[in-house]
Write an enzyme that holds these catalytic residues in place. Structure first.
Site, short mmCIF file in Angstrom:
data_model
loop_
_atom_site.label_atom_id
_atom_site.label_comp_id
_atom_site.label_asym_id
_atom_site.label_seq_id
_atom_site.Cartn_x
_atom_site.Cartn_y
_atom_site.Cartn_z
CG ASP A 170 -3.00 8.05 -1.39
OD1 ASP A 170 -2.88 8.58 -0.27
OD2 ASP A 170 -2.70 6.89 -1.63
NE ARG A 191 0.10 1.36 3.41
CZ ARG A 191 1.03 2.24 3.67
NH1 ARG A 191 2.30 1.88 3.73
NH2 ARG A 191 0.75 3.52 3.85
O1 MRU Z 1 -4.47 3.38 2.30
P1 MRU Z 1 -2.98 3.53 2.20
O2 MRU Z 1 -2.26 2.98 3.38
O3 MRU Z 1 -2.46 3.03 0.88
O4 MRU Z 1 -2.78 5.11 2.22
C1 MRU Z 1 -1.49 5.64 2.15
C2 MRU Z 1 -1.45 7.10 2.26
O5 MRU Z 1 -2.46 7.76 2.39
C3 MRU Z 1 -0.12 7.76 2.09
O6 MRU Z 1 -0.05 8.92 2.86
C4 MRU Z 1 0.08 8.12 0.61
O7 MRU Z 1 -0.10 6.99 -0.19
C5 MRU Z 1 1.41 8.69 0.36
S1 MRU Z 1 2.62 7.41 0.48
C6 MRU Z 1 4.15 7.94 0.20
#
Ligand code: MRU
Length: 365
Positions: free
Chosen positions: A242, A53
């Site tokens: 994201d 993730r």
């Molecule tokens: O749901 P996730 O754990 O994939 O969410 C991750 C995040 O929100 C991070 O802050 C984002 O992907 C930036 S990662 C460098």
């Protein structure tokens, strides 16, 4: 980064088997376990179930997933169908579409007989590029840290949300790259880590990473950040993203917006580490970002280790109470002090983004 003295990335090709290896993040912080992806369905599941993730890592995992598919069937039809299939694994992080577009652009002109080998090579190039981009953001972010540290006596207190650490990327992390660089260079810094309900990426992953690298840190409940800011205990907030839109709106893990509001109200700088792979130049308004809705059980239940080491999931809500679980929110550009990109620190605005990445703006037009 190193785990118990051994260097690791979060994803790599296992040359003995020819398959793809990952760190299974659903097992952390209780166990450090690697897993093997043998085909495209394994890759899809690893992304959807969050064994991998974090926006940059999701992109690279999808690229390797496409390579695994090309090994099985490198036809035009399978290339198109697999890219469409992998794009459905998670909707919010734009890195997924970005990496799949890149793979299609590189593979489509090749004869099918050459596609599998080139696909694995291209996925490895994307992985290496992610590491270089994060290192560059680390250097730019560190300059900000140093400047803020020079204005105060004593340690620099940083707040971060979710996990934008090396586990969320191939290596270094986005928000954590300047933290690791600062720590390594002797900067006196300390990180407040939001637990990040409901999946607890802060508690399970960021705290684990920082502990393994000896970075001073304190885990806090999500609701504590505003209070600490009011009391002058936070010098800056740094988070990942994201999907940042062409106007500088920042979509990131649910709860980021509330931290940005509290930072704004208290005059605390709020920085976003935003690699260009996470910037969607085709989308202007943050309210148009698709927000992933996840299962109710992530809110109504919690998983953890018992005193004797068993992993158990327990219900924390009354049976039958419905729950809502949006996984991301959008912080408007006006609340963002700056975007830390691989090309430097820029304003969260359409004009600054267009100046820094003119070729991406042209391509999106
Ligand atoms: O749901 P996730 O754990 O994939 O969410 C991750 C995040 O929100 C991070 O802050 C984002 O992907 C930036 S990662 C460098």
């Amino acid at each position: 980064m190193k785990v118990d003295g051994k260097p690791f990335r979060t994803i790599w090709r296992d040359h003995a088997s020819g398959n793809v290896a990952i760190i299974d993040q659903t097992k952390l912080p209780h166990a450090f376990v690697t897993a093997e992806l043998r085909d495209v369905n394994d890759a899809w599941r690893a992304i959807a179930d969050m064994q991998v993730r974090g926006a940059p890592l999701i992109g690279v995992a999808a690229a390797y997933g496409l390579a695994l598919a090309m090994r099985a069937d490198a036809s035009d039809a399978n290339l198109a169908a697999t890219a469409d299939y992998l794009a459905t694994a998670r909707p919010t992080a734009v890195n997924l579409a970005w990496a799949l577009d890149d793979m299609r652009r590189v593979l489509a002109p090749l004869p099918p007989s050459q596609r599998a080998e080139r696909a694995f090579a291209r996925a490895a190039e994307l992985a290496d590029a992610d590491v270089a981009v994060n290192e560059a953001m680390g250097a730019h972010g560190l300059a900000i840290f140093r400047e803020l540290a020079s204005c105060k006596n004593g340690r620099l207190n940083i707040l971060t949300h979710c996990n934008a650490g090396w586990l969320a990327t191939v290596d270094w992390g986005t928000a954590t790259a300047p933290i690791y660089k600062g720590h390594e260079s002797g900067l006196d810094l300390h990180v407040f880590v939001d637990e990040t309900r409901p999946r607890n990426q802060g508690a399970a992953l960021t705290a684990w990473e920082l502990a393994h690298h000896g970075v001073p840190h304190t885990l806090i409940a999500d609701n504590a950040g505003g209070h600490l800011m009011q009391r002058g205990e936070i010098d800056l907030v740094i988070v990942g993203t994201d999907r940042t839109t062409a106007s500088g709106d920042v979509c990131n893990k649910i709860g980021t917006y509330l931290k940005a509001l509290a930072a704004h109200d208290n005059g605390v700088p709020f920085y976003v580490a935003a690699p260009s792979s996470s910037i969607d130049f085709a989308l202007y308004d943050g309210t148009d970002v698709p927000i992933e809705m996840r299962g109710e059980k992530e809110v109504t239940h919690m998983t953890g280790a018992t005193e004797d080491g068993r992993i158990e999931t327990v219900r924390i809500a009354p049976e039958g109470s419905p729950a809502l679980n949006p996984a991301f929110d959008v912080t408007p550009a006006r609340l963002v002090t700056g975007l830390i990109t691989e090309r430097g620190v820029i304003a969260a605005s359409a004009s600054a983004l267009a100046r820094a990445f003119p070729e991406r703006v042209r391509a999106a037009a």
